[in-house]
Design a protein around this motif. Structure first.
Motif, PDB file in Angstrom:
ATOM      1  N   THR A 108      -4.116  14.941  -4.136  1.00 63.15           N
ATOM      2  CA  THR A 108      -2.927  14.130  -4.381  1.00 63.15           C
ATOM      3  C   THR A 108      -2.944  13.682  -5.830  1.00 63.15           C
ATOM      4  N   LEU A 109      -1.801  13.864  -6.522  1.00 64.74           N
ATOM      5  CA  LEU A 109      -1.701  13.470  -7.930  1.00 64.74           C
ATOM      6  C   LEU A 109      -0.796  12.259  -8.063  1.00 64.74           C
TER       7      LEU A 109
ATOM      8  N   ASN B  47       0.841  -1.201   0.000  1.00 64.10           N
ATOM      9  CA  ASN B  47       0.000   0.000   0.000  1.00 64.10           C
ATOM     10  C   ASN B  47       0.879   1.256   0.000  1.00 64.10           C
ATOM     11  N   PRO B  48       1.028   1.928  -1.131  1.00 66.04           N
ATOM     12  CA  PRO B  48       2.014   2.997  -1.261  1.00 66.04           C
ATOM     13  C   PRO B  48       1.658   4.263  -0.487  1.00 66.04           C
ATOM     14  N   LEU B  49       2.668   5.117  -0.298  1.00 62.59           N
ATOM     15  CA  LEU B  49       2.547   6.318   0.524  1.00 62.59           C
ATOM     16  C   LEU B  49       2.453   7.572  -0.345  1.00 62.59           C
ATOM     17  N   ILE B  50       1.928   8.642   0.255  1.00 64.82           N
ATOM     18  CA  ILE B  50       1.895   9.942  -0.423  1.00 64.82           C
ATOM     19  C   ILE B  50       3.170  10.707  -0.071  1.00 64.82           C
ATOM     20  N   VAL B  51       3.809  11.278  -1.084  1.00 64.74           N
ATOM     21  CA  VAL B  51       4.997  12.108  -0.867  1.00 64.74           C
ATOM     22  C   VAL B  51       4.556  13.572  -0.797  1.00 64.74           C
ATOM     23  N   HIS B  52       4.933  14.226   0.306  1.00 66.51           N
ATOM     24  CA  HIS B  52       4.571  15.627   0.519  1.00 66.51           C
ATOM     25  C   HIS B  52       5.754  16.516   0.149  1.00 66.51           C
ATOM     26  N   VAL B  53       5.469  17.570  -0.587  1.00 65.97           N
ATOM     27  CA  VAL B  53       6.520  18.485  -1.027  1.00 65.97           C
ATOM     28  C   VAL B  53       6.052  19.927  -0.834  1.00 65.97           C
ATOM     29  N   ALA B  54       7.042  20.865  -0.855  1.00 65.87           N
ATOM     30  CA  ALA B  54       6.742  22.264  -0.546  1.00 65.87           C
ATOM     31  C   ALA B  54       6.100  23.012  -1.712  1.00 65.87           C
TER      32      ALA B  54
ATOM     33  N   ARG C  52       1.722  15.416  -3.142  1.00 66.94           N
ATOM     34  CA  ARG C  52       0.860  16.587  -2.910  1.00 66.94           C
ATOM     35  C   ARG C  52       1.570  17.683  -2.128  1.00 66.94           C
ATOM     36  N   VAL C  53       1.101  18.917  -2.331  1.00 63.71           N
ATOM     37  CA  VAL C  53       1.564  20.081  -1.570  1.00 63.71           C
ATOM     38  C   VAL C  53       0.450  20.418  -0.577  1.00 63.71           C
ATOM     39  N   PRO C  54       0.671  20.155   0.712  1.00 64.55           N
ATOM     40  CA  PRO C  54      -0.394  20.387   1.694  1.00 64.55           C
ATOM     41  C   PRO C  54      -0.598  21.876   1.965  1.00 64.55           C
ATOM     42  N   ALA C  55      -1.800  22.249   2.388  1.00 62.42           N
ATOM     43  CA  ALA C  55      -2.105  23.675   2.592  1.00 62.42           C
ATOM     44  C   ALA C  55      -1.890  24.139   4.031  1.00 62.42           C
ATOM     45  N   HIS C  56      -1.447  23.252   4.930  1.00 60.46           N
ATOM     46  CA  HIS C  56      -1.264  23.686   6.330  1.00 60.46           C
ATOM     47  C   HIS C  56       0.055  24.449   6.487  1.00 60.46           C
ATOM     48  N   PRO C  57       0.016  25.631   7.127  1.00 66.04           N
ATOM     49  CA  PRO C  57       1.253  26.418   7.283  1.00 66.04           C
ATOM     50  C   PRO C  57       2.371  25.647   7.998  1.00 66.04           C
ATOM     51  N   VAL C  58       2.011  24.778   8.953  1.00 67.82           N
ATOM     52  CA  VAL C  58       3.048  24.022   9.680  1.00 67.82           C
ATOM     53  C   VAL C  58       3.682  22.981   8.757  1.00 67.82           C
ATOM     54  N   ALA C  59       2.850  22.280   7.988  1.00 66.79           N
ATOM     55  CA  ALA C  59       3.376  21.280   7.052  1.00 66.79           C
ATOM     56  C   ALA C  59       4.280  21.956   6.020  1.00 66.79           C
ATOM     57  N   LEU C  60       3.831  23.078   5.488  1.00 70.20           N
ATOM     58  CA  LEU C  60       4.626  23.779   4.472  1.00 70.20           C
ATOM     59  C   LEU C  60       5.939  24.286   5.045  1.00 70.20           C
TER      60      LEU C  60
END
Ligand code: TXA
Ligand code: MG
Length: 331
Positions: free
Chosen positions: A98-99, A62-69, A121-129
């Motif tokens: 997520t693409l 089950n693959p994971l989502i990669v988060h980027v800035a 995906r690029v998350p919209a949370h200021p802390v994540a970014l």
């Protein structure tokens, strides 16, 4: 495990640096996104990524989502960046989309379950970014919950479920979207919606034209089904019973039956009345409902409910993502 409070809008650089140092060293750090809390690891470090699967008890296929800035960083993990990706990113990022795109060889197989695509995906949370910018690495992060259980919308949910399996949890309070991102596969000829979310199929169609469901996808459909969309998912310990308002007598019957065995009954209700022990009045608007959903399920689970009766939500497209999560939790 350590929990550090951070200001959701202006996270302290010291705390971010601490989290980034742990991630660079291959440790797991849980952090808020606008959807749910993620369990993060350096996506380019196969050993660190393995720790995510171990912590969650997640099957390796089950693959994971990669988060980027930002989009440039997304292109660093993607082998190709089709015109569609550019349009979707411009319209919906940062945000809960997520693409799935062809992957570069630098992305370890551990991240993608051996597929030749990667979810990004690029998350919209200021802390994540801010964390992604500080660490300067792509961060693989599934929802920070044990596999098949309810996703976390607070740092306390993460701590309760994962404990010492995570080094650090950044606590920025409850998340706002409340359910996981929409997953759209654009690696093939036609866009395929692998997981509904608060960015709807209709919104996606405005940008890329018709969006297929996995069932409707052409010959390669089987391969492009999301390996993670296991039948039972997002599930509390309790049995979940979905009931429509017209079936109110059935709900009363189920409650009576549980009460006769001395069990505690919970309920998520919008319009119905029900003599459940723990009743949560749910919002009548899909966005507010989604934001509240997992927190409410966690509360009822923690209260030891054997049964959670959930009043069905409307059949309209606006409720599609909420309906999907409710149906999966009831299987
Ligand atoms: O909102 C979210 O997406 C949250 C936050 C933390 O970003 N993350 C999340 O991750 O929900 P997870 O691992 O719980 O769900 C990832 C979903 C799974 O259904 C998985 O199968 C699918 O994305 N997925 C990941 N990579 C894929 C790929 N290459 N092809 C098809 N599906 C993929
Ligand atoms: Mg998940």
């Amino acid at each position: 495990m350590q929990i550090l409070a951070v200001d959701p809008e202006h996270p302290s650089p010291d705390v971010l640096e601490r989290a980034a140092a742990l991630l660079r060293a291959g440790a797991l750090v849980a952090f808020p996104t606008e959807t749910v809390y993620g369990l993060g690891a350096n996506a380019l470090d196969a050993d660190a990524v393995q720790r995510i699967y171990a912590a969650k008890g997640r099957p390796s296929y089950n693959p994971l989502i990669v988060h980027v800035a930002d989009t440039d960083a997304a292109r660093q993990v993607a082998r190709a960046w089709p015109e569609r990706a550019a349009r979707l990113a411009a319209r919906f990022w940062p945000g809960p989309l997520t693409l799935v795109v062809p992957k570069r060889p630098e992305v370890p197989d551990a991240v993608t379950g051996g597929l030749d695509t990667v979810a990004v995906r690029v998350p919209a949370h200021p802390v994540a970014l801010a964390l992604l910018r500080t660490v300067g690495l792509p961060i693989a992060a599934p929802s920070a919950n044990p596999s098949t259980r309810i996703s976390p919308t607070t740092a306390q949910h993460v701590a309760k479920a994962l404990g010492d399996r995570v080094s650090l949890v950044l606590d920025a309070g409850p998340t706002t979207v409340g359910i996981e991102s929409t997953v759209l596969d654009i690696s093939g000829d036609e866009p395929v919606l692998l997981r509904p979310g608060m960015i709807s199929a209709a919104q996606l169609a405005e940008v890329v034209g018709e969006v297929l469901t996995p069932e409707a996808a052409p010959a390669d459909g089987e391969a492009r089904r999301s390996p993670g969309m296991m039948a039972r998912h997002y599930a509390p310990r309790a049995r979940v019973l979905l009931v429509s308002a017209e079936n109110e007598p059935m709900a009363h019957f189920a409650v009576r039956e549980e009460h006769q065995r001395g069990a505690t009954v919970g309920a998520l209700l919008r319009t119905m009345e029900l003599p459940a022990d723990r009743r949560v009045r749910m919002p009548d608007e899909p966005g507010a409902y989604a934001q509240r959903l997992y927190g409410a399920l966690h509360e009822l689970d923690d209260a030891g409910c054997a049964l959670i009766v959930v009043e069905r939500v409307p059949d309209s497209p606006a409720w599609a993502a909420v309906r999907d999560r409710l149906e999966r939790s009831a299987r």
